[in-house]
Design a protein around this motif. Structure first.
Motif, mmCIF file in Angstrom:
data_model
loop_
_atom_site.group_PDB
_atom_site.id
_atom_site.type_symbol
_atom_site.label_atom_id
_atom_site.label_comp_id
_atom_site.label_asym_id
_atom_site.label_seq_id
_atom_site.Cartn_x
_atom_site.Cartn_y
_atom_site.Cartn_z
ATOM 1 N N TRP A 7 18.107 -36.124 -55.323
ATOM 2 C CA TRP A 7 16.839 -36.835 -55.415
ATOM 3 C C TRP A 7 17.037 -37.993 -56.386
ATOM 4 C CZ3 TRP A 7 17.491 -31.704 -54.968
ATOM 5 C CH2 TRP A 7 16.759 -31.021 -53.978
ATOM 6 N N MET A 8 16.326 -39.088 -56.132
ATOM 7 C CA MET A 8 16.453 -40.251 -57.015
ATOM 8 C C MET A 8 15.078 -40.626 -57.565
ATOM 9 S SD MET A 8 18.539 -43.787 -56.324
ATOM 10 C CE MET A 8 19.252 -44.671 -57.709
ATOM 11 N N TYR A 9 15.048 -40.989 -58.853
ATOM 12 C CA TYR A 9 13.791 -41.489 -59.419
ATOM 13 C C TYR A 9 14.023 -42.820 -60.109
ATOM 14 C CZ TYR A 9 14.792 -40.218 -64.380
ATOM 15 O OH TYR A 9 15.310 -40.142 -65.642
ATOM 16 N N GLN A 10 12.925 -43.535 -60.266
ATOM 17 C CA GLN A 10 12.905 -44.809 -60.982
ATOM 18 C C GLN A 10 11.658 -44.802 -61.854
ATOM 19 O OE1 GLN A 10 13.715 -48.673 -58.892
ATOM 20 N NE2 GLN A 10 11.557 -49.064 -59.306
ATOM 21 N N LEU A 11 11.813 -45.044 -63.154
ATOM 22 C CA LEU A 11 10.674 -45.118 -64.059
ATOM 23 C C LEU A 11 10.172 -46.553 -64.115
ATOM 24 C CD1 LEU A 11 8.784 -43.866 -66.180
ATOM 25 C CD2 LEU A 11 10.508 -44.459 -67.908
ATOM 26 N N ARG A 37 14.530 -35.866 -50.265
ATOM 27 C CA ARG A 37 15.884 -36.071 -50.748
ATOM 28 C C ARG A 37 16.320 -37.513 -50.486
ATOM 29 N NH1 ARG A 37 19.592 -30.830 -48.985
ATOM 30 N NH2 ARG A 37 18.311 -29.217 -49.979
ATOM 31 N N PHE A 38 17.269 -37.973 -51.286
ATOM 32 C CA PHE A 38 17.826 -39.308 -51.091
ATOM 33 C C PHE A 38 18.823 -39.253 -49.933
ATOM 34 C CE2 PHE A 38 20.777 -42.776 -51.696
ATOM 35 C CZ PHE A 38 19.986 -43.830 -52.130
ATOM 36 N N THR A 39 18.526 -39.981 -48.875
ATOM 37 C CA THR A 39 19.411 -40.072 -47.714
ATOM 38 C C THR A 39 19.542 -41.538 -47.321
ATOM 39 O OG1 THR A 39 17.517 -39.750 -46.224
ATOM 40 C CG2 THR A 39 18.785 -37.782 -46.818
ATOM 41 N N LEU A 40 20.542 -41.806 -46.512
ATOM 42 C CA LEU A 40 20.755 -43.169 -46.013
ATOM 43 C C LEU A 40 20.397 -43.223 -44.537
ATOM 44 C CD1 LEU A 40 24.193 -43.901 -47.737
ATOM 45 C CD2 LEU A 40 21.921 -44.665 -48.480
ATOM 46 N N PRO A 41 19.703 -44.252 -44.105
ATOM 47 C CA PRO A 41 19.373 -45.487 -44.848
ATOM 48 C C PRO A 41 18.012 -45.459 -45.535
ATOM 49 C CG PRO A 41 18.836 -45.794 -42.550
ATOM 50 C CD PRO A 41 19.367 -44.384 -42.663
ATOM 51 N N GLU A 42 17.327 -44.313 -45.563
ATOM 52 C CA GLU A 42 15.942 -44.287 -46.048
ATOM 53 C C GLU A 42 15.814 -44.618 -47.539
ATOM 54 O OE1 GLU A 42 16.458 -41.993 -42.403
ATOM 55 O OE2 GLU A 42 17.417 -41.851 -44.388
ATOM 56 N N ARG A 43 16.721 -44.064 -48.375
ATOM 57 C CA ARG A 43 16.731 -44.322 -49.817
ATOM 58 C C ARG A 43 15.389 -43.971 -50.487
ATOM 59 N NH1 ARG A 43 21.035 -47.601 -51.386
ATOM 60 N NH2 ARG A 43 22.326 -48.311 -49.638
ATOM 61 N N HIS A 55 10.580 -46.209 -50.366
ATOM 62 C CA HIS A 55 11.854 -46.221 -49.660
ATOM 63 C C HIS A 55 12.564 -47.550 -49.906
ATOM 64 C CE1 HIS A 55 9.792 -42.931 -47.576
ATOM 65 N NE2 HIS A 55 11.011 -42.493 -47.284
ATOM 66 N N ASP A 56 13.770 -47.449 -50.433
ATOM 67 C CA ASP A 56 14.602 -48.612 -50.728
ATOM 68 C C ASP A 56 13.899 -49.598 -51.663
ATOM 69 O OD1 ASP A 56 16.822 -50.213 -50.693
ATOM 70 O OD2 ASP A 56 16.667 -50.805 -48.588
ATOM 71 N N PRO A 57 13.513 -49.152 -52.857
ATOM 72 C CA PRO A 57 12.857 -50.076 -53.796
ATOM 73 C C PRO A 57 13.796 -51.199 -54.212
ATOM 74 C CG PRO A 57 13.482 -48.049 -54.904
ATOM 75 C CD PRO A 57 13.737 -47.824 -53.439
ATOM 76 N N ARG A 58 13.217 -52.352 -54.449
ATOM 77 C CA ARG A 58 13.969 -53.551 -54.866
ATOM 78 C C ARG A 58 15.092 -53.873 -53.864
ATOM 79 N NH1 ARG A 58 15.710 -52.361 -60.918
ATOM 80 N NH2 ARG A 58 15.771 -50.204 -60.215
#
Length: 519
Positions: free
Chosen positions: A407-411, A480-486, A499-502
């Motif tokens: 899993w990926m997070y961004q603050l 979960r973090f998967t490709l290409p969804e991100r 999905h796919d921030p920035r």
């Protein structure tokens, strides 16, 4: 990692050092636990049993640059009410010494509840810090999540990561700091049930250099069986130091300290070694000598995320996190001064980017993507995307390629100080995750917005420690973090999945490889 503009006088916080075993003392209400090496006495604070300065390893001075030994058993009850010595380091803000292998435990109950265990590795690259930072005190998190929290000290900088093998020193010298952590995790496995924890549900998490150590331990066969979930918070560690550059650094350190060989280095006064660590790095030509985990083909047989993620660790659930504006930490003075303009922006950006790209081209693209942003705002965004963000992306992408649970997070929640110009900078997630936003000097502030973000992050970490999945509670569904969804959980006042921030920034920098400086 030590926060700029905020030097903690830990001498007043520690109020002493961990003692060698002493006779029983204190009120009968003080908690006492029998560990495999002897009994320890802690204190109760706010309904939580707290043990500071439990010895998990013997004094490292007699075994400098070598694997540490477990402690000798003791007969009396050891005092565990004061933090132990931090590892020797430059710019120390608390007492230090080579007898530094101590850990700290916060537990809601000394029973057989088998609570999830969260073991934290402090930041400060591989050179600074300790497990006694007030922002990482585990009481609030233990109380909030009904979990057991552990922080620890281990050898740092040259004493923990100088690679001396090619110079005639011990084969394991480039990773003894990591081996200290392995020793601490073995202590956790053998003892944590007596503190109310579950040795089969151990989450290893760390910020910055601590996060880098987490993913390095995932690549170490000796460490992998000792933990069951992992979180790297801004720990963009893709490669360790290569043995040739590591040898070059060790040789310069040895020369500056005045030793002709590792045996002599092992006998010098520790203050002399610490002073020599402040030498500019011979590979990067700046700062201090950069000691870090080393690809030694022995303790560490492969890089953490090169050429891929380790398949042997694919089963370990991993959260890979970063802050939206990592470099606000390093650019604090520049951003607060507010004098970045279109003329000086190229040089300032060039000094920050790791990816080798023309700063003029990068600025042109950013002005097209974000036409309303100021030069200072572009400096913050582009330096983060070109320096601190790529390593996190590589980690998540490599794990997705193995279909490992990731899993990926961004603050995104910005620090309120300085009018918000620093954004969500490096280290800002620490007090949020530990539910320590009310601690003095917490850069998040203690307002309603900070409380909401802290609750979301702390609870997600607790659920992850308990089940290996951060989903649940009031948090939106976190794929979960998967490709290409991100898919990425964006923690903010109103947390959400993006999905796919920035995306535009990611694609802009994707044309150049990520190469760790000085690796």
């Amino acid at each position: 990692m030590r926060r700029r503009g905020r030097v903690i006088d830990r001498r007043s916080v520690l109020a002493g050092l961990a003692a060698t075993p002493v006779a029983a003392r204190g009120a009968s209400a003080d908690p006492v636990v029998a560990t495999t090496y002897g009994r320890v006495r802690g204190v109760r604070e706010g309904g939580v049993a707290v043990f500071r300065g439990i010895r998990y390893g013997a004094d490292t001075a007699p075994r400098r640059f070598r694997r540490a030994l477990p402690p000798a058993p003791w007969a009396d009850i050891a005092d565990a009410t004061r933090y132990g010595l931090a590892a020797p380091q430059t710019r120390a803000t608390e007492p230090t010494g080579e007898d530094c292998l101590f850990l700290n435990v916060w537990s809601p109950g000394l029973d057989d509840a088998r609570r999830p265990v969260l073991v934290y590795l402090h930041g400060g690259a591989h050179a600074h810090g300790s497990g006694s930072d007030p922002l990482t005190a585990g009481g609030n998190l233990a109380r909030r999540g009904d979990v057991v929290v552990v922080t620890l000290n281990h050898r740092l900088a040259g004493l923990g990561y100088a690679y001396l093998a090619a110079l005639g020193g011990p084969a394991e010298s480039g990773n003894v700091g990591n081996l200290d952590i392995v020793l601490a995790l073995r202590w956790v496995r053998a003892n944590i049930a007596r503190f109310g924890g579950d040795p089969a549900r151990v989450l290893l998490f760390g910020q910055s250099g601590g996060g880098a150590k987490v993913v390095t331990l995932m690549a170490m066969a000796e460490a992998r069986p000792l933990f069951h979930r992992a979180v790297t918070m801004s720990g963009q560690h893709v490669t360790a130091a290569g043995p040739r550059n590591a040898t070059r650094r060790a040789a310069v350190w040895m020369e500056r300290a005045g030793a002709r060989d590792p045996a002599k280095l092992a006998r010098l006064p520790v203050d002399r070694l610490v002073a020599a660590m402040a030498t500019p790095d011979p590979v990067e030509g700046r700062g201090e000598i950069s000691f870090t985990s080393t690809l030694d083909h022995h303790v560490l047989a492969r890089h953490p995320f090169y050429p891929d993620a380790p398949r042997e660790a694919a089963h370990i659930p991993l959260i890979c996190g970063n802050t939206h504006d990592e470099t606000g930490y390093w650019l604090r003075d520049t951003l607060l001064k507010g004098d970045t303009d279109w003329t000086n922006l190229p040089d300032r950006l060039s000094a920050q980017m790791v990816k080798d790209m023309d700063p003029g081209f990068v600025i042109e693209r950013y002005r097209a993507i974000y036409p309303d942003r100021t030069p200072g705002q572009i400096l913050l965004a582009a330096s983060t995307a070109g320096r601190s963000w790529p390593g996190h992306l590589i980690q998540a992408e490599a794990r997705a390629a193995l279909n490992g649970p990731t899993w990926m997070y961004q603050l995104d929640f910005p620090a309120p100080g300085g009018g918000g110009v620093l954004g969500a900078y490096h280290t800002l997630d620490i007090p949020l995750v530990f539910a320590n936003i009310g601690v003095a000097d917490a850069p998040t502030g203690d307002g309603p917005a900070a409380r909401a973000v802290s609750a979301a992050m702390a609870d997600a970490f607790v659920r992850f420690a308990a089940t290996g999945d951060p989903n649940g509670g009031g948090l939106p569904a976190w794929p979960r973090f998967t490709l290409p969804e991100r898919a990425t959980m964006v923690f903010d006042t109103h947390s959400r999945v993006v999905h796919d921030p920035r995306r535009d920034e990611r694609l802009l920098f994707a044309v150049a490889p990520y190469i760790k400086p000085g690796g």
